[in-house]
Design an enzyme around this catalytic site. Structure first.
Site, PDB file in Angstrom:
ATOM      1  N   ASP A   6      45.679  45.585  44.089  1.00  0.00           N
ATOM      2  CA  ASP A   6      46.111  44.231  43.790  1.00  0.00           C
ATOM      3  C   ASP A   6      45.347  43.259  44.683  1.00  0.00           C
ATOM      4  O   ASP A   6      44.757  43.656  45.701  1.00  0.00           O
ATOM      5  CB  ASP A   6      47.618  44.124  44.033  1.00  0.00           C
ATOM      6  CG  ASP A   6      48.175  42.774  43.623  1.00  0.00           C
ATOM      7  OD1 ASP A   6      47.697  42.204  42.621  1.00  0.00           O
ATOM      8  OD2 ASP A   6      49.082  42.275  44.309  1.00  0.00           O
TER       9      ASP A   6
ATOM     10  N   ASP B  61      46.524  39.451  45.442  1.00  0.00           N
ATOM     11  CA  ASP B  61      47.435  38.621  46.238  1.00  0.00           C
ATOM     12  C   ASP B  61      48.438  39.496  46.972  1.00  0.00           C
ATOM     13  O   ASP B  61      49.102  40.341  46.364  1.00  0.00           O
ATOM     14  CB  ASP B  61      48.164  37.613  45.340  1.00  0.00           C
ATOM     15  CG  ASP B  61      47.202  36.625  44.702  1.00  0.00           C
ATOM     16  OD1 ASP B  61      46.521  35.914  45.445  1.00  0.00           O
ATOM     17  OD2 ASP B  61      47.121  36.594  43.460  1.00  0.00           O
TER      18      ASP B  61
END
Length: 258
Positions: A11, A13
């Site tokens: 991922d 963020d």
């Protein structure tokens, strides 16, 4: 748990960055992936930006990530629509990242009897555009949304995001959207296909149990939850599933990439 990891999905963020600041170890982790020659992709549910823009933003934060190493919910959505209906058409609520992705796969953008209504992320949701979406769905257009996130971060606090607006349209039409982004394993599988990786030898790194970890588990990946984002260690007990490992941050993975 002892299988060798040959490819990585991570991922963005909460794992590599927060707002416009690189998190500790992010640059070193990406550099380690490059140095080891590992296949990898950085995933994000944000559909607003093109990969070129995201790459430039990350570079400004000190993270050297080429555009082709980024996989967004916009790209996954465009691929899904192409697979479902090659040469189809869509009415789109979203930004350049989504519009460019749909154009790339040959999807016609139109408000005239489209095959799909596609809802993505934007900072300027228009009541008129939402009303148009409602009416097109009522007339038979298929309802697709890039991701189910109900809020997005900003310097001043949470902002309503795709999932929240999708709920409004669902209430008005009685038609539930199909969400392509995480936690739908469709996004994970499309990412695996993009880098020609097998789930048995791939790991997923994320900061959220309800999107990153569950998507990784359902796709058969080894999962690493990092506590540098939105999840605290005690939050894990609320879920009926567990990541393979819980780490403080990607700092703990730098030496394990090779």
């Amino acid at each position: 748990m002892t299988r060798r990891i040959k490819a990585w999905l991570t991922d963005m963020d909460g794992v590599l960055i927060h707002e416009d600041v690189a998190l500790p170890g992010a640059a070193a982790f990406v550099d380690a992936l490059h140095a080891a020659g590992r296949r990898y992709l950085v995933l994000t549910n944000n559909s607003m930006f093109t990969t070129d823009v995201l790459s430039a933003r990350l570079r400004a934060m000190g993270i050297d990530l080429p555009p082709e190493a980024i996989w967004t919910s916009a790209l996954a959505t465009a691929q899904f629509l192409r697979d479902q209906m090659p040469g189809g058409s869509a009415y789109v609520i979203g930004e350049d990242g989504l519009l460019a992705a749909l154009d790339e796969v040959g999807c016609t953008i139109t408000a005239q009897d489209p095959d799909f209504v596609v809802l993505g992320e934007t900072r300027t949701y228009s009541f008129d555009a939402i009303t148009q979406a409602v009416r097109l769905i009522q007339r038979g257009a298929r309802f697709i949304a890039t991701n189910p996130d109900v809020t997005g971060p900003s310097a001043d606090g949470d902002l309503p995001a795709t999932g929240a607006v999708a709920a409004m349209i669902r209430t008005a039409t009685g038609r539930a959207p199909y969400f392509v982004g995480k936690p739908n394993p469709v996004m994970i599988r499309s990412a695996l296909n993009r880098i020609d990786a097998h789930s048995e030898y791939t790991a997923m790194v994320g900061d959220r149990m309800d999107t990153d970890v569950v998507a990784g588990i359902e796709a058969g990946l080894r999962t690493f939850l990092v506590l540098s984002g939105s999840t605290r260690r005690e939050d894990v007990e609320r879920f009926p599933f567990r990541p393979s490992e819980i780490l403080d941050s990607v700092v703990d993975l730098v030496e394990r990439v090779g």
